[in-house]
Motif scaffolding. Structure first.
Motif, PDB file in Angstrom:
ATOM      1  N   THR A 194       0.839  -1.184   0.000  1.00 45.28           N
ATOM      2  CA  THR A 194       0.000   0.000   0.000  1.00 45.28           C
ATOM      3  C   THR A 194       0.880   1.241   0.000  1.00 45.28           C
ATOM      4  O   THR A 194       2.059   1.175  -0.376  1.00 45.28           O
ATOM      5  CB  THR A 194      -0.973  -0.039   1.198  1.00 45.28           C
ATOM      6  OG1 THR A 194      -1.833   1.100   1.146  1.00 45.28           O
ATOM      7  CG2 THR A 194      -0.251  -0.094   2.518  1.00 45.28           C
ATOM      8  N   GLU A 195       0.341   2.357   0.405  1.00 47.80           N
ATOM      9  CA  GLU A 195       1.039   3.635   0.255  1.00 47.80           C
ATOM     10  C   GLU A 195       2.403   3.651   0.950  1.00 47.80           C
ATOM     11  O   GLU A 195       2.605   2.996   1.970  1.00 47.80           O
ATOM     12  CB  GLU A 195       0.169   4.768   0.795  1.00 47.80           C
ATOM     13  CG  GLU A 195      -0.199   4.624   2.259  1.00 47.80           C
ATOM     14  CD  GLU A 195      -1.016   5.801   2.747  1.00 47.80           C
ATOM     15  OE1 GLU A 195      -0.410   6.787   3.192  1.00 47.80           O
ATOM     16  OE2 GLU A 195      -2.262   5.731   2.684  1.00 47.80           O
ATOM     17  N   HIS A 196       3.326   4.385   0.348  1.00 44.29           N
ATOM     18  CA  HIS A 196       4.683   4.554   0.867  1.00 44.29           C
ATOM     19  C   HIS A 196       5.427   3.219   0.994  1.00 44.29           C
ATOM     20  O   HIS A 196       6.396   3.122   1.749  1.00 44.29           O
ATOM     21  CB  HIS A 196       4.665   5.283   2.203  1.00 44.29           C
ATOM     22  CG  HIS A 196       4.101   6.671   2.120  1.00 44.29           C
ATOM     23  ND1 HIS A 196       4.845   7.756   1.709  1.00 44.29           N
ATOM     24  CD2 HIS A 196       2.856   7.142   2.371  1.00 44.29           C
ATOM     25  CE1 HIS A 196       4.089   8.844   1.731  1.00 44.29           C
ATOM     26  NE2 HIS A 196       2.880   8.496   2.112  1.00 44.29           N
ATOM     27  N   GLY A 197       4.944   2.193   0.294  1.00 44.76           N
ATOM     28  CA  GLY A 197       5.616   0.904   0.312  1.00 44.76           C
ATOM     29  C   GLY A 197       5.335   0.043   1.523  1.00 44.76           C
ATOM     30  O   GLY A 197       6.003  -0.976   1.723  1.00 44.76           O
ATOM     31  N   VAL A 198       4.350   0.408   2.333  1.00 48.21           N
ATOM     32  CA  VAL A 198       3.983  -0.402   3.500  1.00 48.21           C
ATOM     33  C   VAL A 198       3.316  -1.689   3.023  1.00 48.21           C
ATOM     34  O   VAL A 198       2.394  -1.665   2.200  1.00 48.21           O
ATOM     35  CB  VAL A 198       3.035   0.363   4.433  1.00 48.21           C
ATOM     36  CG1 VAL A 198       2.520  -0.542   5.556  1.00 48.21           C
ATOM     37  CG2 VAL A 198       3.742   1.582   5.022  1.00 48.21           C
ATOM     38  N   SER A 199       3.777  -2.831   3.546  1.00 49.84           N
ATOM     39  CA  SER A 199       3.184  -4.128   3.219  1.00 49.84           C
ATOM     40  C   SER A 199       2.145  -4.486   4.278  1.00 49.84           C
ATOM     41  O   SER A 199       2.394  -4.320   5.472  1.00 49.84           O
ATOM     42  CB  SER A 199       4.265  -5.207   3.163  1.00 49.84           C
ATOM     43  OG  SER A 199       5.180  -4.943   2.125  1.00 49.84           O
ATOM     44  N   VAL A 200       0.998  -4.978   3.839  1.00 50.94           N
ATOM     45  CA  VAL A 200      -0.100  -5.291   4.755  1.00 50.94           C
ATOM     46  C   VAL A 200      -0.636  -6.684   4.467  1.00 50.94           C
ATOM     47  O   VAL A 200      -0.886  -7.035   3.307  1.00 50.94           O
ATOM     48  CB  VAL A 200      -1.259  -4.272   4.619  1.00 50.94           C
ATOM     49  CG1 VAL A 200      -2.402  -4.635   5.563  1.00 50.94           C
ATOM     50  CG2 VAL A 200      -0.772  -2.850   4.900  1.00 50.94           C
ATOM     51  N   VAL A 201      -0.795  -7.478   5.529  1.00 50.20           N
ATOM     52  CA  VAL A 201      -1.576  -8.713   5.439  1.00 50.20           C
ATOM     53  C   VAL A 201      -2.986  -8.337   5.911  1.00 50.20           C
ATOM     54  O   VAL A 201      -3.190  -8.065   7.092  1.00 50.20           O
ATOM     55  CB  VAL A 201      -0.993  -9.831   6.320  1.00 50.20           C
ATOM     56  CG1 VAL A 201      -1.915 -11.050   6.306  1.00 50.20           C
ATOM     57  CG2 VAL A 201       0.401 -10.213   5.840  1.00 50.20           C
ATOM     58  N   PRO A 202      -3.960  -8.284   4.994  1.00 52.17           N
ATOM     59  CA  PRO A 202      -5.272  -7.752   5.356  1.00 52.17           C
ATOM     60  C   PRO A 202      -6.063  -8.678   6.278  1.00 52.17           C
ATOM     61  O   PRO A 202      -5.802  -9.884   6.392  1.00 52.17           O
ATOM     62  CB  PRO A 202      -5.981  -7.620   4.001  1.00 52.17           C
ATOM     63  CG  PRO A 202      -4.918  -7.738   2.971  1.00 52.17           C
ATOM     64  CD  PRO A 202      -3.864  -8.604   3.573  1.00 52.17           C
ATOM     65  N   SER A 203      -7.052  -8.090   6.900  1.00 51.76           N
ATOM     66  CA  SER A 203      -8.008  -8.855   7.690  1.00 51.76           C
ATOM     67  C   SER A 203      -8.926  -9.646   6.757  1.00 51.76           C
ATOM     68  O   SER A 203      -9.011  -9.373   5.559  1.00 51.76           O
ATOM     69  CB  SER A 203      -8.826  -7.900   8.558  1.00 51.76           C
ATOM     70  OG  SER A 203      -9.791  -8.605   9.303  1.00 51.76           O
TER      71      SER A 203
END
Length: 286
Positions: free
Chosen positions: A82-91
């Motif tokens: 996502t934004e600014h290169g942040v990696s997220v494992v979504p809910s």
């Protein structure tokens, strides 16, 4: 590696906005950041950072399948950038059934294990998944955002991170949070059999009254770090939820004019992120 869980018993005191904006602040400082959203609520971090498109799809692979040892693919396929290169494992909605599914897994594992005294480590599964995916070697910062309730989501988060960042509202309700903070940590440590560090207490929605200054002094007197006190930024944070982005992106891309107090709040998130990285001597990339 810096690892922490953002959690408050009170709920509704900026838990998710602090998680998201700290993640972006870490990323803007040059760190590789992974955020794991373990909150099954619809209005969770996954929604805020606009990566919740598959939340209700029953056939897709998701974190719960990995936690119960039934993955539908590689861990990396769960990660969204996502934004600014942040990696997220979504809910995913399957998180609502995590207790039930872990108990079923425990029954199966214990029934089929050759050691009759074996106990399935229900709260160690997130740590197992992260280690198997080599996350500690690939990321500088891990943030977990669980629901504002106790249960396997929170316990797995804490077993994996061993550290807390605690949002607090400096009010009558916040006073209860302050006086109960030590009991909270002791209770969680007793439940999990581990030591848990409180890296920071973060008062927010502050209106600078005498009572609130007294609450901050009491927090610091108890030995907790209070690196920043975030003011009442209702308009900015509501705008973040409306446009599904961090405060950094909202202020820089969606505001028609610069508001000095909002820029100051962004700087506070950067200060908080820097404080947290110093707790583990995490080097700032060149």
């Amino acid at each position: 590696m810096l690892t922490y869980t953002v959690y408050s018993e009170a709920g509704g005191v900026g838990k998710t906005t602090i998680s998201a904006n700290c993640a972006v602040a870490h990323a803007r400082a040059g760190h590789d950041v992974l955020v794991i959203d373990m909150d099954p609520q619809d209005g969770s971090l996954s929604y805020l950072l606009d990566v919740d498109d598959e939340r209700g799809q029953s056939g897709v692979d998701n974190l719960v399948r990995h936690l119960i040892g039934r993955p539908g693919g590689a861990f990396d396929d769960l990660v969204h950038e996502t934004e600014h290169g942040v990696s997220v494992v979504p809910s995913h909605n399957m998180l609502e059934r995590l207790t039930e599914l872990l108990l079923k897994t425990a029954d199966l594992e214990e029934d089929t294990h050759p050691d009759p005294d074996y106990e399935y480590p229900m709260y160690e599964q997130l740590l197992r998944v992260l280690q198997e995916a080599d996350v500690p070697a690939r990321y500088d910062v891990l943030i977990v955002d669980p629901p504002a309730t106790t249960g396997p989501q929170l316990y797995n988060a804490l077993y994996a991170t061993r550290n807390l960042v605690v949002p607090l509202e400096l009010s009558g309700k916040g006073q209860q949070s302050i006086t109960g903070l030590e009991d909270l940590v002791e209770g969680l440590e007793g439940e999990l059999g581990i030591n848990i560090g409180v890296l920071a207490a973060v008062p927010n929605e502050v209106k600078n009254t005498a009572d609130q200054r007294a609450y901050r002094e009491k927090l610091e007197g108890l030995g907790y770090d209070v690196p920043v006190v975030i003011g009442d930024r209702t308009s900015m944070f509501e705008g973040c939820w409306r446009t599904q982005c961090s405060a950094f992106t909202f202020v820089e891309e969606h505001r028609s004019r610069t508001r000095d107090y909002e820029v100051e709040t962004l700087e506070q998130f950067e200060t908080l992120a820097a404080h947290l990285t110093r707790q583990v001597d995490l080097e700032v990339p060149a």
